[in-house]
Enzyme design. Structure first.
Site, PDB file in Angstrom:
ATOM      1  N   GLY A  39       0.781  -1.235   0.000  1.00 34.08           N
ATOM      2  CA  GLY A  39       0.000   0.000   0.000  1.00 34.08           C
ATOM      3  C   GLY A  39       0.807   1.277   0.000  1.00 34.08           C
ATOM      4  O   GLY A  39       0.331   2.326  -0.420  1.00 34.08           O
ATOM      5  N   CYS A  69      -5.205  -9.299  -4.353  1.00 31.97           N
ATOM      6  CA  CYS A  69      -4.731  -8.068  -3.734  1.00 31.97           C
ATOM      7  C   CYS A  69      -5.245  -6.901  -4.559  1.00 31.97           C
ATOM      8  O   CYS A  69      -4.946  -6.811  -5.759  1.00 31.97           O
ATOM      9  CB  CYS A  69      -3.204  -8.068  -3.695  1.00 31.97           C
ATOM     10  N   CYS A 180      -9.448  -3.675   0.200  1.00 32.77           N
ATOM     11  CA  CYS A 180      -8.177  -4.368   0.423  1.00 32.77           C
ATOM     12  C   CYS A 180      -8.531  -5.723   1.022  1.00 32.77           C
ATOM     13  O   CYS A 180      -9.347  -5.789   1.952  1.00 32.77           O
ATOM     14  CB  CYS A 180      -7.283  -3.571   1.370  1.00 32.77           C
ATOM     15  N   THR A 181      -7.930  -6.786   0.507  1.00 29.91           N
ATOM     16  CA  THR A 181      -8.304  -8.126   0.994  1.00 29.91           C
ATOM     17  C   THR A 181      -7.941  -8.316   2.463  1.00 29.91           C
ATOM     18  O   THR A 181      -8.551  -9.133   3.144  1.00 29.91           O
ATOM     19  CB  THR A 181      -7.655  -9.224   0.137  1.00 29.91           C
ATOM     20  N   HIS A 182      -6.971  -7.572   2.960  1.00 28.25           N
ATOM     21  CA  HIS A 182      -6.645  -7.648   4.387  1.00 28.25           C
ATOM     22  C   HIS A 182      -7.834  -7.208   5.245  1.00 28.25           C
ATOM     23  O   HIS A 182      -8.025  -7.705   6.361  1.00 28.25           O
ATOM     24  CB  HIS A 182      -5.452  -6.753   4.718  1.00 28.25           C
TER      25      HIS A 182
END
Length: 253
Positions: A39, A69, A180-182
């Site tokens: 990021g 991502c 964001c996949t996080h």
């Protein structure tokens, strides 16, 4: 084999959806933990890493790639497709289209990394799919790192989540896109703040459906999972139960 990759642990949220949709498929997951997070990196740096990972997964026998991502998709999916024209590539992009279509208030928010916030691809998504709604783009520096460090219960993170999300709710936002996949792993924390005032929009299931459509014969395998990482690979497997993904551990080859 289907290759799935992310800067770190975030793409495991997509992998879980993929395994549910394609239970017999064989997967290789690559976490670029030596270079996480993406990021705060330049587009050129991200492209370099994505192309290197794509090459590696291709040499491992992957015949379909999932860029799990948002930041990597925004910066490098086109370059990856150009580098591997014979391999289908599925990217992960913020669910702006469904959020805009479903919004009642006409106001949606997108939680993203700094790199995604500044990407041309995000601007195009908003232009193409959210012309009739007001979009609030909220960069969330540090959130992905908290997930990587498995600091999901950190009070400082909870404070920052509230500080960023509460003003969006006060603006009348009724759909909040997890860009964001996080951030999928922060959904419980986000729901504590959001309550019933807005809905969270996650695209992992949609990515799984698209991969399922493209998989063909790759859908039929031994149901095995390989884990790869550019640094500290042992931490990848250890993270699974902490992220409530222990069910994936039994698949590890």
């Amino acid at each position: 084999m289907i290759g799935v990759f992310d800067s770190g642990l975030g793409g495991l949220s997509v992998l879980a959806a993929l395994v549910e949709a394609l239970p017999q498929a064989d997967f290789a997951y690559f976490a670029d933990t030596a270079h996480v997070p993406y990021g705060n990196k330049s587009e050129a740096q991200i492209q370099c890493r994505v192309l290197a990972i794509g090459d590696y997964l291709a040499t491992q026998g992957c015949e379909l790639l999932v860029v799990a991502c948002n930041t990597a998709t925004a910066a490098a999916v086109q370059a990856l497709r150009a580098a591997h024209p014979g391999i289908p590539v599925v990217g992960v992009e913020p669910g702006i289209k469904p959020a805009a279509q479903d919004s009642i208030s006409g106001r949606i928010a997108v939680l993203v990394t700094e790199a995604t916030a500044n990407s041309q691809r995000l601007r195009h998504l908003i232009r193409d799919h959210a012309g009739q709604v007001e979009v609030f783009v909220e960069p969330c520096p540090g959130w992905a790192t908290h997930v990587e460090m498995l600091q999901l219960d950190d009070p400082a993170l909870a404070t920052d989540v509230r500080a960023r999300v509460e003003p969006l709710l006060e603006q009348g936002v009724d759909r909040i896109v997890l860009g964001c996949t996080h951030y999928s792993f922060l959904a419980p924390l986000l729901r504590e703040v959001v309550g019933t005032r807005a809905q969270l929009v996650d695209v992992a299931a949609a990515v799984a459906r698209q991969t399922q459509r493209l998989a063909g014969r790759l859908a039929q395998g031994d149901g095995r999972l390989q884990l790869h990482a550019s640094a500290h690979p042992e931490r990848l497997r250890a993270a699974l139960p902490r992220l409530h993904l222990g069910r994936l551990a039994s698949r590890i080859a």
